[in-house]
Scaffold this motif. Structure first.
Motif, PDB file in Angstrom:
ATOM      1  N   ALA A  20       0.740  -1.714   0.191  1.00 23.70           N
ATOM      2  CA  ALA A  20       0.129  -0.074   0.006  1.00 23.70           C
ATOM      3  C   ALA A  20       0.851   1.336  -0.478  1.00 23.70           C
ATOM      4  O   ALA A  20       0.704   1.792  -1.016  1.00 23.70           O
ATOM      5  N   ALA A  21       2.051   1.549   0.815  1.00 23.42           N
ATOM      6  CA  ALA A  21       2.491   2.185   0.908  1.00 23.42           C
ATOM      7  C   ALA A  21       3.450   2.688  -0.421  1.00 23.42           C
ATOM      8  O   ALA A  21       3.582   4.181  -1.071  1.00 23.42           O
ATOM      9  N   GLY A  22       3.517   1.755  -1.228  1.00 23.39           N
ATOM     10  CA  GLY A  22       4.721   1.547  -2.445  1.00 23.39           C
ATOM     11  C   GLY A  22       3.421   2.012  -3.806  1.00 23.39           C
ATOM     12  O   GLY A  22       3.950   2.888  -4.634  1.00 23.39           O
ATOM     13  N   GLY A  23       1.779   2.080  -3.370  1.00 23.19           N
ATOM     14  CA  GLY A  23       1.224   1.774  -4.325  1.00 23.19           C
ATOM     15  C   GLY A  23       0.813   3.343  -4.223  1.00 23.19           C
ATOM     16  O   GLY A  23       0.701   4.421  -5.073  1.00 23.19           O
ATOM     17  N   MET A  24       0.831   4.570  -3.338  1.00 19.56           N
ATOM     18  CA  MET A  24       0.872   5.184  -2.453  1.00 19.56           C
ATOM     19  C   MET A  24       1.933   6.283  -3.324  1.00 19.56           C
ATOM     20  O   MET A  24       1.548   7.744  -4.340  1.00 19.56           O
ATOM     21  N   VAL A  25       3.272   6.039  -2.790  1.00 22.50           N
ATOM     22  CA  VAL A  25       3.882   6.485  -3.361  1.00 22.50           C
ATOM     23  C   VAL A  25       4.105   7.183  -5.107  1.00 22.50           C
ATOM     24  O   VAL A  25       4.130   7.920  -5.851  1.00 22.50           O
ATOM     25  N   ILE A  26       3.651   5.434  -5.991  1.00 18.33           N
ATOM     26  CA  ILE A  26       4.129   5.266  -7.492  1.00 18.33           C
ATOM     27  C   ILE A  26       3.032   6.090  -8.178  1.00 18.33           C
ATOM     28  O   ILE A  26       2.986   6.890  -8.926  1.00 18.33           O
ATOM     29  N   VAL A  27       1.387   6.034  -7.355  1.00 21.12           N
ATOM     30  CA  VAL A  27       0.732   7.013  -8.112  1.00 21.12           C
ATOM     31  C   VAL A  27      -0.140   8.067  -8.089  1.00 21.12           C
ATOM     32  O   VAL A  27       0.592   8.881  -8.644  1.00 21.12           O
ATOM     33  N   SER A  28       0.942   8.669  -6.266  1.00 23.08           N
ATOM     34  CA  SER A  28       1.478  10.023  -5.710  1.00 23.08           C
ATOM     35  C   SER A  28       2.304  10.362  -7.454  1.00 23.08           C
ATOM     36  O   SER A  28       2.312  11.509  -7.415  1.00 23.08           O
ATOM     37  N   SER A  29       3.365   9.918  -7.993  1.00 25.11           N
ATOM     38  CA  SER A  29       4.341  10.307  -8.255  1.00 25.11           C
ATOM     39  C   SER A  29       4.049  10.853  -9.684  1.00 25.11           C
ATOM     40  O   SER A  29       4.407  10.878 -10.114  1.00 25.11           O
ATOM     41  N   LEU A  30       3.357   9.623  -9.625  1.00 19.29           N
ATOM     42  CA  LEU A  30       2.622   8.909 -11.784  1.00 19.29           C
ATOM     43  C   LEU A  30       2.187  10.282 -11.531  1.00 19.29           C
ATOM     44  O   LEU A  30       1.810  11.008 -13.509  1.00 19.29           O
ATOM     45  N   ALA A  31       0.659  10.979 -10.763  1.00 19.78           N
ATOM     46  CA  ALA A  31       0.125  11.939 -11.645  1.00 19.78           C
ATOM     47  C   ALA A  31       0.164  13.827 -11.693  1.00 19.78           C
ATOM     48  O   ALA A  31      -0.017  13.874 -12.379  1.00 19.78           O
ATOM     49  N   PHE A  32       1.688  12.887 -10.570  1.00 21.64           N
ATOM     50  CA  PHE A  32       1.816  14.761 -10.097  1.00 21.64           C
ATOM     51  C   PHE A  32       3.111  14.788 -11.414  1.00 21.64           C
ATOM     52  O   PHE A  32       3.264  15.920 -12.191  1.00 21.64           O
ATOM     53  N   ALA A  33       3.609  13.763 -11.732  1.00 23.20           N
ATOM     54  CA  ALA A  33       4.815  13.738 -12.908  1.00 23.20           C
ATOM     55  C   ALA A  33       3.973  13.970 -14.514  1.00 23.20           C
ATOM     56  O   ALA A  33       4.107  14.904 -15.049  1.00 23.20           O
ATOM     57  N   ILE A  34       2.774  13.483 -14.303  1.00 24.23           N
ATOM     58  CA  ILE A  34       2.174  13.142 -15.487  1.00 24.23           C
ATOM     59  C   ILE A  34       0.931  14.825 -15.995  1.00 24.23           C
ATOM     60  O   ILE A  34       1.036  15.546 -16.971  1.00 24.23           O
ATOM     61  N   LEU A  35       0.504  15.057 -14.580  1.00 26.57           N
ATOM     62  CA  LEU A  35      -0.086  16.709 -14.409  1.00 26.57           C
ATOM     63  C   LEU A  35       0.316  17.393 -15.140  1.00 26.57           C
ATOM     64  O   LEU A  35       0.445  18.977 -15.314  1.00 26.57           O
ATOM     65  N   SER A  36       1.879  17.763 -14.003  1.00 25.38           N
ATOM     66  CA  SER A  36       3.054  18.848 -14.278  1.00 25.38           C
ATOM     67  C   SER A  36       3.346  19.174 -15.994  1.00 25.38           C
ATOM     68  O   SER A  36       4.090  20.002 -15.981  1.00 25.38           O
TER      69      SER A  36
END
Length: 168
Positions: free
Chosen positions: A17-33
């Motif tokens: 779950a912790a790894g998923g949270m980091v991956i999802v939030s990092s990807l969302a930021f990388a894509i939307l930014s």
């Protein structure tokens, strides 16, 4: 004495779950930014905001209902507090674009991330200012920071209390 295998099994779901949270939030930021000004704006911003709200509700439900052990709650909330939630809010701010339509003065993704951390921790330096719908989003981020910090502290106290009482 606890065997390393059982410790790994006990923490497996929490670590995933912790790894998923980091991956999802990092990807969302990388894509939307990196979304161009032609795509960024109101519609994408609203969609991102709705998805963020759903993510935060799911996360809160997970902490309160699904994660029964305070040690696991502390780990997940710590990761949320340090990385996941600020990155997700920064992604949403970025989805509105860089033309001062969300945060006045932010013209790079790093500035949205900075603004998110300053807002989430309720430091509020005042050098960047939310406008329009992002004003409500910034308030929601500050409230999220308060709630998450409260949950984090209560879980940490529960862990410390349990550890103290189990030694006596």
């Amino acid at each position: 004495m606890v065997k390393p295998i059982s410790l790994t099994r006990e923490w497996r779901g929490t670590l995933i779950a912790a790894g998923g949270m980091v991956i999802v939030s990092s990807l969302a930021f990388a894509i939307l930014s990196r979304v161009g000004e032609g795509i960024a704006g109101g519609t994408l911003g609203v969609i991102s905001t709705v998805l963020l709200a759903g993510w935060l509700l799911m996360q809160l439900w997970t902490y309160v209902v699904r994660i029964g052990q305070p040690k696991h709650q502390v780990v997940l909330m710590g990761i949320s507090f340090i990385q996941s939630v600020p990155f997700l809010y920064a992604a949403v701010y970025s989805s509105f674009g860089y033309s001062d339509s969300c945060v006045l003065g932010a013209d790079r993704s790093s500035e949205f991330l900075y603004f998110s951390y300053v807002t989430f921790t309720t430091v509020g330096y005042g050098d960047l200012q939310p406008v329009g719908m992002c004003r409500g989003l910034a308030v929601a981020e500050a409230v999220t920071g308060y709630i998450l910090l409260g949950l984090f502290v209560s879980a940490a106290v529960a862990v410390a209390s349990y550890e103290r009482h189990s030694k006596t």
